[in-house]
Design a protein around this motif. Structure first.
Motif, PDB file in Angstrom:
ATOM      1  N   VAL A 173       0.935  -1.388   0.052  1.00 47.45           N
ATOM      2  CA  VAL A 173      -0.002  -0.048   0.041  1.00 47.45           C
ATOM      3  C   VAL A 173       0.775   1.044  -0.006  1.00 47.45           C
ATOM      4  O   VAL A 173       0.660   2.131  -0.738  1.00 47.45           O
ATOM      5  N   PHE A 197       0.260  -6.418   4.992  1.00 42.56           N
ATOM      6  CA  PHE A 197       0.619  -4.942   4.884  1.00 42.56           C
ATOM      7  C   PHE A 197       0.833  -4.267   6.203  1.00 42.56           C
ATOM      8  O   PHE A 197       0.628  -4.785   7.318  1.00 42.56           O
ATOM      9  N   ILE A 202      -3.363  -0.591   5.762  1.00 43.12           N
ATOM     10  CA  ILE A 202      -4.777  -1.662   5.158  1.00 43.12           C
ATOM     11  C   ILE A 202      -5.904  -0.974   5.982  1.00 43.12           C
ATOM     12  O   ILE A 202      -7.136  -1.056   5.367  1.00 43.12           O
ATOM     13  N   TRP A 205      -7.013   1.723   4.048  1.00 44.63           N
ATOM     14  CA  TRP A 205      -7.501   1.338   2.807  1.00 44.63           C
ATOM     15  C   TRP A 205      -8.964   0.992   2.648  1.00 44.63           C
ATOM     16  O   TRP A 205      -9.909   1.251   2.038  1.00 44.63           O
ATOM     17  N   CYS A 212      -9.102  -6.802  -1.103  1.00 45.58           N
ATOM     18  CA  CYS A 212      -7.559  -6.674  -1.082  1.00 45.58           C
ATOM     19  C   CYS A 212      -7.059  -5.935  -2.003  1.00 45.58           C
ATOM     20  O   CYS A 212      -7.454  -5.871  -3.119  1.00 45.58           O
TER      21      CYS A 212
END
Length: 219
Positions: A173, A197, A202, A205, A212
């Protein structure tokens, strides 16, 4: 007997640290003599291939703050591709991949500094064809190498084997090394699909997506 031809696009993407937010597109051309038509989906041998000839090298701004909307980002990249005399339909897999990456990076850090290098090789393929039917032509994407996913796979394997160190692998990421970020003490999380991650990355995200960032598995 005649020579038929088709074409393929081979591309790779690499992210480097930079002083701005830039997209570098490098175009190349080569020709390839193959043993049979690729249209049937059967394996073929490469009999000859010419060295890659560079034909363009262009830099474009890639501002995360302005391109966080996928639709706007996609339209922007289509314009860039058109300015390089490339067919946007043929390049759509490349455009989609860059759009996905830009959306991910914008969700993490608007001000990240990077240079995304995209190599696109246009390969004209020729083969001998026995039939007198129409020659089949077309463009397809031959292969894709995206930001070296092997590093993430190695990290997952190491975790499964019970190893403690992250071996210098990167979070997919933020693209920072696990063992360098804040002295290696930034918490790492493994999600149900098996990818790993930084936990903070994450979680950020997941505020924008429920899949994912790598394999797009729904979570």
């Amino acid at each position: 007997m005649l020579f038929a031809n088709s074409s393929t696009l081979r591309y790779s993407l690499r992210r480097h640290h930079g002083t701005d937010q830039l997209l570098q597109v490098r175009l190349g051309y080569s020709s390839r003599l193959i043993s049979q038509s690729p249209s049937a989906g059967l394996p073929y041998d490469i009999l000859e291939e010419t060295p890659l000839t560079p034909i363009a090298d262009a830099l474009f701004p890639l501002p995360l703050r302005e391109l966080e909307d996928p639709l706007f980002c996609h339209a922007y990249l289509v314009e860039l591709v058109s300015s390089l005399n490339l067919d946007s339909m043929s390049c759509n897999p490349i455009i989609q991949k860059i759009t996905s990456l830009v959306t991910q990076w914008a969700a993490v850090d608007y001000d990240a500094k990077f240079q995304l290098v995209v190599d696109i090789d246009y390969i004209q393929m020729f083969w001998r064809e026995e039939s007198r039917g129409p020659v089949r032509r077309g463009v397809m994407v031959e292969e894709r190498i995206v930001l070296d996913k092997a590093g993430v796979a190695a990290t997952v394997a190491a975790a499964a084997a019970g190893k403690q160190g992250m071996g210098g692998e990167e979070c997919s990421v933020c693209y920072e090394c696990y063992d360098e970020e804040k002295g290696g003490d930034k918490e790492v999380a493994k999600i149900p699909c098996g990818h790993m991650f930084h936990k903070s990355c994450i979680l950020t995200w997941f505020q924008c997506s429920n899949s994912c960032p790598l394999c797009r598995a729904k979570l």
